[in-house]
Scaffold this active site. Structure first.
Site, PDB file in Angstrom:
ATOM      1  N   GLY A  53      38.171  38.868  34.697  1.00 16.62           N
ATOM      2  CA  GLY A  53      38.495  40.118  34.063  1.00 16.62           C
ATOM      3  C   GLY A  53      39.478  39.703  32.661  1.00 16.62           C
ATOM      4  O   GLY A  53      39.448  40.680  31.734  1.00 16.62           O
ATOM      5  N   GLU A 115      45.891  38.148  31.140  1.00 15.60           N
ATOM      6  CA  GLU A 115      45.168  38.780  32.305  1.00 15.60           C
ATOM      7  C   GLU A 115      44.948  40.277  31.895  1.00 15.60           C
ATOM      8  O   GLU A 115      45.434  40.866  31.004  1.00 15.60           O
ATOM      9  CB  GLU A 115      46.364  38.870  33.380  1.00 15.60           C
ATOM     10  CG  GLU A 115      45.884  39.690  34.459  1.00 15.60           C
ATOM     11  CD  GLU A 115      44.770  39.287  35.442  1.00 15.60           C
ATOM     12  OE1 GLU A 115      43.738  38.930  34.698  1.00 15.60           O
ATOM     13  OE2 GLU A 115      44.767  39.244  36.756  1.00 15.60           O
ATOM     14  N   ASP A 119      48.113  44.824  38.828  1.00 20.45           N
ATOM     15  CA  ASP A 119      48.017  45.928  39.937  1.00 20.45           C
ATOM     16  C   ASP A 119      49.143  45.800  40.818  1.00 20.45           C
ATOM     17  O   ASP A 119      50.465  46.240  40.418  1.00 20.45           O
ATOM     18  CB  ASP A 119      46.589  46.026  40.566  1.00 20.45           C
ATOM     19  CG  ASP A 119      46.388  47.368  41.408  1.00 20.45           C
ATOM     20  OD1 ASP A 119      47.147  48.016  41.150  1.00 20.45           O
ATOM     21  OD2 ASP A 119      45.252  47.086  42.041  1.00 20.45           O
ATOM     22  N   GLY A 121      50.439  42.879  41.556  1.00 23.30           N
ATOM     23  CA  GLY A 121      51.248  41.698  40.981  1.00 23.30           C
ATOM     24  C   GLY A 121      50.782  40.660  41.921  1.00 23.30           C
ATOM     25  O   GLY A 121      51.447  39.575  41.501  1.00 23.30           O
ATOM     26  N   LEU A 124      48.768  37.816  39.829  1.00 20.45           N
ATOM     27  CA  LEU A 124      49.784  36.994  38.910  1.00 20.45           C
ATOM     28  C   LEU A 124      50.640  36.080  39.517  1.00 20.45           C
ATOM     29  O   LEU A 124      50.887  34.953  39.054  1.00 20.45           O
ATOM     30  CB  LEU A 124      50.439  37.936  37.983  1.00 20.45           C
ATOM     31  CG  LEU A 124      49.632  38.687  37.098  1.00 20.45           C
ATOM     32  CD1 LEU A 124      50.039  39.929  36.466  1.00 20.45           C
ATOM     33  CD2 LEU A 124      49.163  37.563  35.933  1.00 20.45           C
ATOM     34  N   ASP A 176      35.900  45.072  35.641  1.00 26.26           N
ATOM     35  CA  ASP A 176      34.730  45.570  36.130  1.00 26.26           C
ATOM     36  C   ASP A 176      34.680  46.193  37.345  1.00 26.26           C
ATOM     37  O   ASP A 176      35.890  46.484  37.960  1.00 26.26           O
ATOM     38  CB  ASP A 176      33.836  44.164  36.567  1.00 26.26           C
ATOM     39  CG  ASP A 176      34.403  43.394  37.873  1.00 26.26           C
ATOM     40  OD1 ASP A 176      35.853  43.302  37.785  1.00 26.26           O
ATOM     41  OD2 ASP A 176      34.054  43.268  38.867  1.00 26.26           O
ATOM     42  N   ARG A 182      31.864  45.624  32.520  1.00 30.02           N
ATOM     43  CA  ARG A 182      32.676  44.554  31.800  1.00 30.02           C
ATOM     44  C   ARG A 182      32.495  44.927  30.306  1.00 30.02           C
ATOM     45  O   ARG A 182      33.150  44.845  29.451  1.00 30.02           O
ATOM     46  CB  ARG A 182      32.520  43.147  32.107  1.00 30.02           C
ATOM     47  CG  ARG A 182      33.109  42.680  33.587  1.00 30.02           C
ATOM     48  CD  ARG A 182      33.132  41.298  33.763  1.00 30.02           C
ATOM     49  NE  ARG A 182      33.112  40.705  34.891  1.00 30.02           N
ATOM     50  CZ  ARG A 182      34.497  40.803  35.704  1.00 30.02           C
ATOM     51  NH1 ARG A 182      35.463  41.054  35.160  1.00 30.02           N
ATOM     52  NH2 ARG A 182      34.245  40.099  37.060  1.00 30.02           N
TER      53      ARG A 182
HETATM   54  P1  IMP Z   1      46.668  42.643  41.670  1.00 28.75           P
HETATM   55  O1  IMP Z   1      46.639  41.071  42.411  1.00 28.75           O
HETATM   56  O2  IMP Z   1      46.836  43.716  42.814  1.00 28.75           O
HETATM   57  O3  IMP Z   1      47.741  42.704  40.818  1.00 28.75           O
HETATM   58  O4  IMP Z   1      45.365  42.646  41.222  1.00 28.75           O
HETATM   59  C1  IMP Z   1      44.917  42.235  39.910  1.00 28.75           C
HETATM   60  C2  IMP Z   1      43.632  41.989  39.833  1.00 28.75           C
HETATM   61  O5  IMP Z   1      42.712  43.018  40.482  1.00 28.75           O
HETATM   62  C3  IMP Z   1      43.368  41.959  38.501  1.00 28.75           C
HETATM   63  O6  IMP Z   1      43.122  40.743  37.763  1.00 28.75           O
HETATM   64  C4  IMP Z   1      41.851  42.679  38.340  1.00 28.75           C
HETATM   65  O7  IMP Z   1      40.831  41.694  38.183  1.00 28.75           O
HETATM   66  C5  IMP Z   1      41.822  43.577  39.471  1.00 28.75           C
HETATM   67  N1  IMP Z   1      41.917  44.900  39.334  1.00 28.75           N
HETATM   68  C6  IMP Z   1      43.162  45.612  39.359  1.00 28.75           C
HETATM   69  N2  IMP Z   1      43.118  46.864  39.109  1.00 28.75           N
HETATM   70  C7  IMP Z   1      41.850  47.175  38.521  1.00 28.75           C
HETATM   71  C8  IMP Z   1      40.955  48.301  38.388  1.00 28.75           C
HETATM   72  O8  IMP Z   1      41.403  49.272  38.329  1.00 28.75           O
HETATM   73  N3  IMP Z   1      39.817  48.053  37.993  1.00 28.75           N
HETATM   74  C9  IMP Z   1      39.107  46.657  38.021  1.00 28.75           C
HETATM   75  N4  IMP Z   1      39.765  45.709  38.443  1.00 28.75           N
HETATM   76  C10 IMP Z   1      41.219  45.700  38.684  1.00 28.75           C
HETATM   77 MG    MG Z   2      41.177  39.627  37.367  1.00 29.78          MG
END
Ligand code: IMP
Ligand code: MG
Length: 221
Positions: A53, A115, A119, A121, A124, A176, A182
Site C-alpha cells: 500500500g 505508509e 488505521d 496503528g 506501524l 487496495d 491500487r
Molecule cells: P492498521 O494496522 O490497522 O493500522 O492497518 C494498517 C494497514 O491496513 C495499512 O497498511 C493498509 O494496508 C490497511 N488499511 C487500513 N485501512 C484501509 C483502507 O481503508 N483501505 C485499504 N487498506 C486499508
Molecule cells: Mg499497508
C-alpha cells in the site's frame, strides 16, 4: 473493462473522497515540511516503505523530496506486511511477509517509515518495534492517510499524515481492496450495496471525476 475478479467482491460503488490533484499537492507540501525540518542534518536517512500500500505514496513523496534537491545520500528499503489479507478490516495480527533487504543497514540510522494509512496503528507499531530491535537511532512515520477514530494504539514515535479521514474503507493511489484499485487516481470511499442491490460498478459519476482529476492535474498543478 473491470477485471473479472472484482465481481467476487461485495456489490459496491466508489465515491471520490480526495481527488488526485489534492493528494499530489499535499504530498508536495509534506515533502517541503520534511526537508525544511532536516536542515543542518545529514541526508543519510533510510526510507522504509511498507508494501504494497505505501509504494505509490512513497514514490510520490520521494520524488517531491528529490525535486527539492534533497535526499541524494539517503537509502531505501521495503518491508512487506500482511494485515488485511483479502478482507476490509484489520486482523490485528500483522505478519512480516517480506523482510528488509538490508536489515543490517538499520543500526545507527534515522529511519523514516512511509505508509499509506494508519488505521488501528498496529501495523506501524509492529514495524517500529522491528526497527527498534534492529538498532535504529531514530524513527518517524510519514503516512498519506490516518483514521483517528480507528486508532487503537498510540504510536511511540513522531508521525505526520497527509489527510485525516473518517473511519471508512478507502481505495486508490496505491491502496487496495483484495488487491484491486491500487492503480486508481485519487482516494475513493467504498460504498457497499446492502440487500443485494446491484449498482453500476464504475458509474458515470466516477468516470466524470476521473476525467476531472486528470484534467486538473494536467492544467492546474
Ligand atoms: P492498521 O494496522 O490497522 O493500522 O492497518 C494498517 C494497514 O491496513 C495499512 O497498511 C493498509 O494496508 C490497511 N488499511 C487500513 N485501512 C484501509 C483502507 O481503508 N483501505 C485499504 N487498506 C486499508
Ligand atoms: Mg499497508
Amino acid at each position: 473493462m473491470l477485471d473479472v475478479h472484482v465481481s467476487e467482491l461485495v456489490e459496491h460503488h466508489k465515491e471520490l473522497m480526495i481527488p488526485y490533484w489534492r493528494v499530489k499537492r499535499r504530498v508536495a507540501e509534506m515533502a517541503r515540511e520534511y526537508v525544511v525540518e532536516q536542515s543542518g542534518d545529514g541526508e543519510d536517512a533510510l526510507f522504509l516503505t511498507i508494501l504494497c500500500g505505501g509504494a505509490s505514496f512513497a514514490e510520490m513523496f520521494l520524488t517531491e523530496v528529490a525535486k527539492l534537491g534533497y535526499g541524494e545520500y539517503s537509502s531505501k528499503d521495503n518491508i512487506g506486511l500482511s494485515s488485511y489479507s483479502n478482507g476490509d478490516s484489520s486482523n490485528r495480527q500483522p505478519e512480516i511477509i517480506q523482510p528488509l533487504k538490508n536489515p543490517e543497514a538499520v543500526a545507527g540510522r534515522k529511519v523514516v517509515i512511509l505508509e499509506d494509512i494508519k488505521d488501528t496503528g498496529i501495523s506501524l507499531e509492529k514495524v517500529i518495534s522491528e526497527l527498534t530491535k534492529l538498532g535504529a537511532t531514530s524513527i518517524e512515520v510519514i503516512a498519506l492517510l490516518a483514521k483517528p477514530e480507528a486508532a487503537e494504539v498510540q504510536l511511540s514515535v513522531p508521525s505526520r499524515y497527509g489527510f485525516e479521514i473518517p473511519k471508512e474503507f478507502v481505495v486508490g493511489d496505491g491502496i487496495d481492496w483484495a488487491e484491486k484499485y491500487r492503480v486508481l487516481l485519487g482516494v475513493w470511499r467504498i460504498v457497499k450495496h446492502e440487500n443485494g442491490v446491484k449498482g453500476d460498478e464504475r458509474n458515470w459519476g466516477q468516470r466524470m471525476w476521473e476525467r476531472v482529476n486528470v484534467w486538473v492535474d494536467r492544467h492546474l498543478t
